[in-house]
Design a protein around this motif. Sequence first.
Motif, PDB file in Angstrom:
ATOM      1  N   ALA A   1       0.849  -1.189   0.000  1.00  0.00           N
ATOM      2  CA  ALA A   1       0.000   0.000   0.000  1.00  0.00           C
ATOM      3  C   ALA A   1       0.885   1.239   0.000  1.00  0.00           C
ATOM      4  O   ALA A   1       1.959   1.243   0.585  1.00  0.00           O
ATOM      5  N   THR A   2       0.444   2.281  -0.664  1.00  0.00           N
ATOM      6  CA  THR A   2       1.149   3.555  -0.656  1.00  0.00           C
ATOM      7  C   THR A   2       0.295   4.540   0.117  1.00  0.00           C
ATOM      8  O   THR A   2      -0.871   4.735  -0.192  1.00  0.00           O
TER       9      THR A   2
ATOM     10  N   ASP B   1       5.162  10.353  -0.914  1.00  0.00           N
ATOM     11  CA  ASP B   1       5.882  11.257  -1.812  1.00  0.00           C
ATOM     12  C   ASP B   1       6.833  12.192  -1.064  1.00  0.00           C
ATOM     13  O   ASP B   1       7.813  12.659  -1.639  1.00  0.00           O
ATOM     14  N   ASP B   2       6.552  12.461   0.199  1.00  0.00           N
ATOM     15  CA  ASP B   2       7.400  13.339   1.008  1.00  0.00           C
ATOM     16  C   ASP B   2       8.154  12.565   2.087  1.00  0.00           C
ATOM     17  O   ASP B   2       8.591  13.134   3.085  1.00  0.00           O
TER      18      ASP B   2
ATOM     19  N   HIS C   1      -5.105  12.099   1.455  1.00  0.00           N
ATOM     20  CA  HIS C   1      -4.897  10.882   0.674  1.00  0.00           C
ATOM     21  C   HIS C   1      -5.837   9.749   1.101  1.00  0.00           C
ATOM     22  O   HIS C   1      -6.744   9.378   0.367  1.00  0.00           O
ATOM     23  N   CYS C   2      -5.627   9.229   2.283  1.00  0.00           N
ATOM     24  CA  CYS C   2      -6.356   8.029   2.722  1.00  0.00           C
ATOM     25  C   CYS C   2      -7.852   8.298   2.902  1.00  0.00           C
ATOM     26  O   CYS C   2      -8.686   7.561   2.375  1.00  0.00           O
ATOM     27  N   VAL C   3      -8.174   9.354   3.634  1.00  0.00           N
ATOM     28  CA  VAL C   3      -9.586   9.661   3.873  1.00  0.00           C
ATOM     29  C   VAL C   3     -10.239  10.144   2.587  1.00  0.00           C
ATOM     30  O   VAL C   3     -11.355   9.736   2.261  1.00  0.00           O
ATOM     31  N   GLY C   4      -9.541  10.977   1.841  1.00  0.00           N
ATOM     32  CA  GLY C   4     -10.092  11.487   0.582  1.00  0.00           C
ATOM     33  C   GLY C   4     -10.458  10.383  -0.385  1.00  0.00           C
ATOM     34  O   GLY C   4     -11.553  10.375  -0.958  1.00  0.00           O
TER      35      GLY C   4
ATOM     36  N   ARG D   1     -13.772   7.752  10.910  1.00  0.00           N
ATOM     37  CA  ARG D   1     -13.710   7.436  12.338  1.00  0.00           C
ATOM     38  C   ARG D   1     -12.262   7.427  12.828  1.00  0.00           C
ATOM     39  O   ARG D   1     -11.937   8.011  13.853  1.00  0.00           O
ATOM     40  N   GLU D   2     -11.375   6.794  12.067  1.00  0.00           N
ATOM     41  CA  GLU D   2      -9.952   6.762  12.427  1.00  0.00           C
ATOM     42  C   GLU D   2      -9.382   8.167  12.531  1.00  0.00           C
ATOM     43  O   GLU D   2      -8.646   8.479  13.476  1.00  0.00           O
ATOM     44  N   ALA D   3      -9.708   9.004  11.548  1.00  0.00           N
ATOM     45  CA  ALA D   3      -9.196  10.375  11.547  1.00  0.00           C
ATOM     46  C   ALA D   3      -9.733  11.150  12.750  1.00  0.00           C
ATOM     47  O   ALA D   3      -8.981  11.881  13.411  1.00  0.00           O
TER      48      ALA D   3
END
Length: 107
Positions: free
Chosen positions: A14-15, A20-21, A77-80, A95-97
Amino acid sequence: MAAERETQGSTQMATYGYHDDKKSHLNRLSRIEGQVRGLQRMVESDSYCIDILTQTSAVNKALRSFALSMLDEHLKHCVGHAVANGGEEADEKVREASEAIARLMRS
């Protein structure tokens, strides 16, 4: 460590949003590590309490800034991506966020 994902019999890595940073994030963590080592040296050399507290405050600020940067990457990234796909994954990522934000607020 990146997470592995199973996709039709093959394993993919998974990325995550920070990928990228990654070099920049690692450099930032190295600077924070150096600050913590500096604190250790200050205690070992019996530095003045206020100077140690001032350096501790700087380390805390650097860690908070790093955490906020990671949270921003996660939201973008992940939530989006999860929200764009919808469903249970979206609910889980939101929920995680929310839980991560709550932990940051308590610290």
